[in-house]
Enzyme design. Structure first.
Site, PDB file in Angstrom:
ATOM      1  CB  SER A 174      81.825 140.481  63.296  1.00 25.77           C
ATOM      2  OG  SER A 174      82.285 140.106  64.612  1.00 25.77           O
ATOM      3  CG  ASP A 220      76.617 135.551  67.176  1.00 22.56           C
ATOM      4  OD1 ASP A 220      77.572 134.861  67.633  1.00 22.56           O
ATOM      5  OD2 ASP A 220      76.998 135.711  66.398  1.00 22.56           O
ATOM      6  CG  HIS A 251      80.032 135.578  65.507  1.00 17.82           C
ATOM      7  ND1 HIS A 251      79.501 136.576  65.509  1.00 17.82           N
ATOM      8  CD2 HIS A 251      81.329 135.748  65.478  1.00 17.82           C
ATOM      9  CE1 HIS A 251      80.044 137.375  65.219  1.00 17.82           C
ATOM     10  NE2 HIS A 251      80.971 137.588  65.215  1.00 17.82           N
TER      11      HIS A 251
END
Length: 303
Positions: A174, A220, A251
Site C-alpha cells: 500500500s 482493490d 487491497h
C-alpha cells in the site's frame, strides 16, 4: 528472451546509478551516503551469480518456507524509523546474502508484512520488516525510511556481516509500496523493488530504472489498479519490469501468505538480487490469465 540482453546492459545502468545516487544524496540529504557505496559494489558484481540454496522447484517457491533455517533479531526504535525485525538465514557456509527492507502500509505495523520476513529469509535473504515512525506516514517518508533501514542493516546491525551491501532491494504494501517506488527513484543502485497494491499520488516513474515487479489486485477498491498499480507499471523507466494482477484479489490480499505472491516475489528477487538464472523459468514464459492470475505483463518475456 529479452531478459538476457537486459542483464548485459545492467553494468551500464549501474555505472549511471553511481552518479544518480550521488545526485540523490545532494537533493535528499540524509539516508543515502552508505547506499552510494553500495551502488559501486553493485557495479562490480552486476554480472556475477550468487546462487544460494538447492535447485528450485515450483512447489518450493510457492511454499511458506524455503530450504534455509532462519533466526530473528528485534531492532528497537531508531532515529529515523521505528525499529522492526530482521529475519536472517542461519547458514554461514554459502557467503553473504542479499538484503531487503520492507515497509507496511497506512495505519499498519510490521506484523502485516511479517510473512515476507519468514518466507524470504527461508529462501536465502536477510529481510528487515520495519515499523515506520508513524503509522500515518506518507509514501515519500516511507521510502526514505526504507533506505535508512538498509543503511542500518548493512552498517550497524548485528547481522551486517551476513549482508552483501551491493545486493539490496525494497518492498512494501500500500503506502509502503509507494515508499518502495520512491526509494527506487531516490536510489537507482538498488537491485530490485516489489511494490504490493501500491499507493502514491505521483503517477509517473519514468526516471525509475530499478528492476520492479508490481502486484495489483483485481478487486482493490482502496488503490484501484487503473489509478495506481497499472499506471505505475506503464510509467516505469526500468527496462526490467513486470505487473501481476491477482484474480479476485483485494487491497489486503498481500498482508497474508499467498502462493502466487510468494512464487513471483521469490523468483524476481532471486533473479535480480542474486542474478540467479535458475529462477528465470518461473517468470518466463509469461503465465496466461486464469486461476490466481487476472493479468500478467512483463518486459522480461518479450521476444
Amino acid at each position: 528472451m529479452r531478459h538476457r540482453t537486459a542483464r548485459r546492459l545492467r553494468g551500464t545502468r549501474l555505472r549511471l546509478a553511481v552518479s544518480g545516487a550521488v545526485a540523490g544524496a545532494a537533493l535528499f540529504a540524509g539516508s543515502l551516503p552508505a547506499l552510494t557505496g553500495s551502488a559501486v559494489a553493485a557495479e562490480a558484481t552486476a554480472d556475477e551469480e550468487f546462487r544460494r540454496g538447492p535447485d528450485p522447484t515450483l512447489a518450493a517457491i510457492q511454499a511458506q518456507e524455503g530450504p534455509f533455517d532462519y533466526a530473528t533479531v528485534t531492532v528497537p526504535d531508531r532515529p529515523t524509523f521505528d525499529g522492526g525485525t530482521i529475519y536472517y538465514p542461519t547458514d554461514t557456509s554459502q557467503g553473504t546474502f542479499g538484503g531487503i527492507a520492507i515497509s507496511p502500509g497506512y495505519t499498519a505495523d510490521q506484523s502485516s508484512i511479517a510473512w515476507y520476513g519468514r518466507t524470504l529469509a527461508s529462501h536465502g535473504f536477510v529481510v528487515f520488516t520495519i515499523n515506520t515512525e508513524s503509522v500515518y506516514d506518507q509514501p515519500d517518508s516511507r521510502g526514505r525510511q526504507l533506505l535508512d533501514a538498509l543503511d542500518y542493516l548493512t552498517g550497524t546491525s548485528s547481522v551486517r556481516a551476513r549482508v552483501d551491501p551491493g545486493r539490496l532491494a525494497v518492498a512494501g504494501h500500500s503506502m509502503g509500496g509507494g515508499g518502495a517506488l520512491r526509494a527506487s527513484f531516490l536510489h537507482p543502485g538498488l537491485q530490485a523493488s516489489v511494490p504490493l497494491t501500491p499507493y502514491h499520488t505521483w503517477k509517473s516513474w519514468s526516471n525509475t530504472t530499478v528492476p520492479t515487479m508490481i502486484f495489483g489486485s483485481e478487486n482493490d477498491t482502496v488503490t484501484p489498479v487503473g489509478q495506481h498499480a497499472e499506471r505505475f507499471y506503464a510509467s516505469l523507466g526500468a527496462p526490467e519490469r513486470a505487473y501481476l494482477e491477482l484474480n479476485n484479489g483485494t487491497h489486503t490480499t498481500p498482508v497474508s501468505f499467498d502462493t502466487t505472491i510468494a512464487q513471483y516475489t521469490v523468483a524476481w528477487l532471486k533473479l535480480y538480487v542474486d542474478n540467479d538464472t535458475r529462477y528465470e523459468r518461473f517468470l518466463c514464459p509469461a503465465p496466461p490469465a486464469g486461476g490466481p492470475i487476472e493479468e500478467y505483463r512483463s518486459t522480461n518475456c518479450a521476444a
